[in-house]
Design a protein around this motif. Sequence first.
Motif, short mmCIF file in Angstrom:
data_model
loop_
_atom_site.label_atom_id
_atom_site.label_comp_id
_atom_site.label_asym_id
_atom_site.label_seq_id
_atom_site.Cartn_x
_atom_site.Cartn_y
_atom_site.Cartn_z
N LEU A 117 -2.50 13.90 -7.06
CA LEU A 117 -3.01 15.15 -7.60
C LEU A 117 -1.91 16.17 -7.84
O LEU A 117 -2.12 17.15 -8.57
N PHE A 118 -0.73 15.98 -7.27
CA PHE A 118 0.28 17.03 -7.29
C PHE A 118 1.54 16.66 -8.07
O PHE A 118 2.24 17.54 -8.56
N TRP A 119 1.86 15.38 -8.16
CA TRP A 119 3.10 14.96 -8.80
C TRP A 119 2.80 14.14 -10.04
O TRP A 119 1.67 13.74 -10.31
N HIS A 120 3.87 13.89 -10.79
CA HIS A 120 3.79 12.92 -11.88
C HIS A 120 3.28 11.61 -11.31
O HIS A 120 3.72 11.17 -10.24
N PRO A 121 2.31 10.95 -11.96
CA PRO A 121 1.68 9.76 -11.35
C PRO A 121 2.67 8.70 -10.88
O PRO A 121 2.54 8.19 -9.77
N TYR A 122 3.67 8.42 -11.69
CA TYR A 122 4.59 7.36 -11.29
C TYR A 122 5.49 7.81 -10.15
O TYR A 122 5.81 7.04 -9.25
N ARG A 123 5.91 9.07 -10.19
CA ARG A 123 6.73 9.55 -9.08
C ARG A 123 5.94 9.55 -7.78
O ARG A 123 6.45 9.16 -6.72
N ALA A 124 4.69 9.99 -7.83
CA ALA A 124 3.86 9.97 -6.63
C ALA A 124 3.72 8.55 -6.10
O ALA A 124 3.76 8.30 -4.88
N TYR A 125 3.54 7.60 -7.00
CA TYR A 125 3.39 6.20 -6.63
C TYR A 125 4.65 5.69 -5.93
O TYR A 125 4.60 5.06 -4.87
N VAL A 126 5.81 5.98 -6.51
CA VAL A 126 7.07 5.48 -5.96
C VAL A 126 7.40 6.16 -4.64
O VAL A 126 7.83 5.51 -3.67
N VAL A 127 7.22 7.47 -4.55
CA VAL A 127 7.51 8.18 -3.30
C VAL A 127 6.61 7.67 -2.19
O VAL A 127 7.05 7.48 -1.04
N LEU A 128 5.35 7.42 -2.49
CA LEU A 128 4.43 6.90 -1.47
C LEU A 128 4.91 5.55 -0.95
O LEU A 128 4.92 5.30 0.27
N LEU A 129 5.33 4.66 -1.85
CA LEU A 129 5.80 3.35 -1.42
C LEU A 129 7.07 3.47 -0.58
O LEU A 129 7.27 2.70 0.37
N ALA A 130 7.93 4.40 -0.95
CA ALA A 130 9.14 4.61 -0.15
C ALA A 130 8.78 5.13 1.24
O ALA A 130 9.38 4.71 2.25
N LEU A 131 7.80 6.03 1.31
CA LEU A 131 7.40 6.57 2.62
C LEU A 131 6.80 5.50 3.52
O LEU A 131 6.81 5.65 4.75
N PHE A 132 6.25 4.44 2.93
CA PHE A 132 5.73 3.35 3.76
C PHE A 132 6.84 2.79 4.66
O PHE A 132 6.58 2.39 5.80
N PHE A 133 8.07 2.74 4.15
CA PHE A 133 9.19 2.25 4.95
C PHE A 133 9.40 3.15 6.17
O PHE A 133 9.59 2.65 7.29
N LEU A 134 9.41 4.47 5.94
CA LEU A 134 9.65 5.40 7.05
C LEU A 134 8.51 5.33 8.07
O LEU A 134 8.75 5.29 9.28
N MET A 135 7.28 5.29 7.59
CA MET A 135 6.13 5.18 8.49
C MET A 135 6.22 3.89 9.31
O MET A 135 5.99 3.89 10.53
N GLY A 136 6.54 2.79 8.64
CA GLY A 136 6.62 1.51 9.33
C GLY A 136 7.73 1.46 10.35
O GLY A 136 7.57 0.90 11.44
N SER A 137 8.90 2.04 10.03
CA SER A 137 10.03 2.01 10.96
C SER A 137 9.73 2.84 12.21
O SER A 137 10.07 2.44 13.33
N PHE A 138 9.08 4.01 12.04
CA PHE A 138 8.69 4.82 13.19
C PHE A 138 7.73 4.04 14.09
O PHE A 138 7.91 3.98 15.32
N ALA A 139 6.71 3.44 13.48
CA ALA A 139 5.71 2.72 14.26
C ALA A 139 6.31 1.50 14.96
O ALA A 139 5.99 1.21 16.11
N LEU A 140 7.20 0.78 14.26
CA LEU A 140 7.80 -0.41 14.87
C LEU A 140 8.71 -0.03 16.02
O LEU A 140 8.73 -0.71 17.05
N PHE A 141 9.48 1.05 15.88
CA PHE A 141 10.35 1.48 16.98
C PHE A 141 9.51 1.81 18.21
O PHE A 141 9.84 1.40 19.33
N TYR A 142 8.44 2.56 18.01
CA TYR A 142 7.58 2.92 19.13
C TYR A 142 6.98 1.66 19.76
O TYR A 142 6.91 1.54 21.00
N PHE A 143 6.55 0.74 18.94
CA PHE A 143 5.95 -0.51 19.45
C PHE A 143 6.96 -1.30 20.28
O PHE A 143 6.64 -1.79 21.37
N LEU A 144 8.18 -1.42 19.77
CA LEU A 144 9.19 -2.21 20.48
C LEU A 144 9.62 -1.55 21.79
O LEU A 144 9.80 -2.23 22.81
#
Length: 831
Positions: A117-144
């Motif tokens: 709703l706020f960004w260019h559709p493709y930029r929003a799509y790409v930024v979201l996919l990139a943020l998946f990495f950060l979310m996953g790394s935080f969760a994996l570190f906590y899990f380990l």
Amino acid sequence: MTIRGDSLLRLRSFFPYFILVLLFFSFHHKVVFQGKVYYNLWLFQNHAPFPPADPKSINFFNASLEYITHYFPYKHYLTLTFREGLLPLWNPYVFCGFPIFANGNTCVFSPFNVLLLFWHPYRAYVVLLALFFLMGSFALFYFLEKCLKLTRTAALAGAAALLLCPHLLQFIDYDTMLAFVWSFPVSLMLAHRLRETRGFRWIGLTALFLFLTGLAGHVHGLVNTLVLFTAYYFCLKGNSPSAANPVFRWMVVMLLFFGLSLFWLWPTAVFFRESHWLPELQGNSLNPKAPLSLLTSVYPLLGKFPVFSRFLSEAVNDRISFSSAVLVGILPFLAGLASCFAFFDFRAGRTFRFFSFFVLAYHVSTALPFTYLVPGAFGQFLNVAFFKFWQFYAFSSWVVTAYALDALLNLPFRRYFAWVVRGVFFLVVLPVTLGSLALSFFPDFFRVSLLEFLKAKGILPQESYYLGRFSELFGQVSHFLSIRSVGVWVPLAVVSVLFVMVSRRFEKLSERRRAWFKGFIFFLLAVELFLIGRQLLPTAVDESAVWPKTAVTEFLKKDASLFRIMSIQTTAKPGEGIQRYVLKPNLGIPYGLYDAGGMDSMTNGRYLHFAQKYLTGRPEVPFSRFGQLDFETVNAPMAGLLNVKYVLASDKRQLDEEGLEPVLTADGLTLYRNRYVLPRIFFTGKVRPFKDFETVYREMQDPSFYKDPWVYVESGEEALSGRLSGAAAVAAPVFKRLTPNVIEVEAQTAGRGILVFTDTFDKGWKVYDNDEKRTLERVNGLFKGVFLESGAHRVKFVYRPEPFFAGLWVSCMVFLLTFFLVVGARFGSGG
């Protein structure tokens, strides 16, 4: 002093997350801060009507495939509808329309869509996919660190392996692939809490998270998350003696999850059944003559699943210097050695054996062609199942890498080293060496012998497409069984020797010095990941480079009428696949173009049957119920029934057919106008009862049909009596409202007849004539229509699928129950 010490302790606890944030922005700062977008320019390479990509902007090390044609166009469509305040349940832009919400890959209800709703559709799509990495790394570190109780350095190594994984970075535009990155570690964290606590709070939270995974993680990510969560949950041992029965708690979680998700799981099941519709004469949707078809559609990805395999394969194919390949070695060594140790040493915890099993099983499964070993549909099922197995392998490899770093200097770890070396030599190095020598001296002999054997056994059909796939598959195997490929094991051998020497030298070091040594190994590992990942990361470009304006797209957009298009792909040469593309399926959505083709995992089975057997005029092509629908030939009259007005092709000789008039030549292709095109919506009184596909479309092949066309309705002879008056509309019906879920049409008729809307029939559509509900008719076996009497009409088609609204009511009730469990347990005495 105490306050200061507590503050420093808290700061130290956040330090690993700070390191992960720095690593993340070192990769993705351009898309987060500079307005750039990741874009694999190979997608439009040699792809009309798009201009050739600038060679300077192409990352030759990035071999990402065309997954973006599947996912982002849907996100673009969602963006446009969301910004108009609509929740789209129907997508009219591909396949003549399909229920977009009932496909598990579209994520219509994902809360992450708020970024659109706020960004260019493709930029929003790409930024979201990139943020998946950060979310996953935080969760994996906590899990380990918190759940598996590994040291902070080891946990950071596993999280860094996720965050900088080169294999995932090169496929960063692949939405489904990244869905598991954040869902796996969080689900396993919840599994720990669920086994250790007795209250209902964690039951509700776990069900809510699995529900979120289903909304935002695609159906493949959801299924894999459920499988991994269940397997890991029953692998654990509850530490709390007061923990309740684990089976009962798991069943409650699953019931709550299914109840919460019923509003989209139910319609998805209904649509899945519709996608598997088959005419009686077809029998089975899988080609019985080609059990190799699934293998050849999967093999291009098999070699790219391991974390570093893409880099190694480039070294084998002379794309990367051999000296560059020496960088690779630490992570594969750690993961492989730890998995072997944890799996075979029964003194290791069951948790580590659990993850090591997936690492070892994956490498075994990728070497087994189940389509050959197990004949029939079961072999094909195994092939596809292990094709999806790579997500468990990738996640488990990060976990066992952390475990390896944590156990680096332990005696049992080194004791099994000799067995690992022997296994690698006899199972990998020796077979690869012998195979490379055999193929070097007798390449044609093995290829011809294998080809003749597969043909004689009926495994490989005679079609040029499958022969070309076989040639590509054999060529790939030849590359990996070359003399040069033996050298890719040199980095692993060097690293192995160094680890043996170092571990013996530092066996008697103090714990502090061992910690420093592990930190040094982590530093080398991070450098290795960083350098390789940077080479495979897609190019960051300006937003304007995505879906550029071309002469063809501008010409089509200037046509104010409502029409569909078809793209005719270049016919494959003998022994080759399609090399040149023309506006591949789904790519027309960002341009606002309606395409008769499309790309999706589930599509209306009747429509696919019609498209593959009648629209292309190629009845010999086997029916396929999933994947990509594009065309190499076209039957112009049949296309006209679908409202196809323009046909795009790069080769004029393919469309030497009466009724197709060239109107534009530009951008490397020719644009044809179809003179047989029927309007998207029309009124006719010429109605006949529908019999079956074979009879109906054989009659439509009669040239007289197009001089005086009629339609077929499935109401039967009795229901049609009295309605075949030959009436016509006083004026062409006019669209007054055209939205994803509601279509309004005004029509003035002179007699009884049927209003035909050439959009795919679906039982979820309701139709109203002057606000009175009417019966929705199936026309020509594919489309929808409604019978009208003489006079003025305002017809409204409303998409209200009953499974969705009925499931939504149940899901709301279950949500209230789950919310009560979470909140009540939080504030109650049992929380």
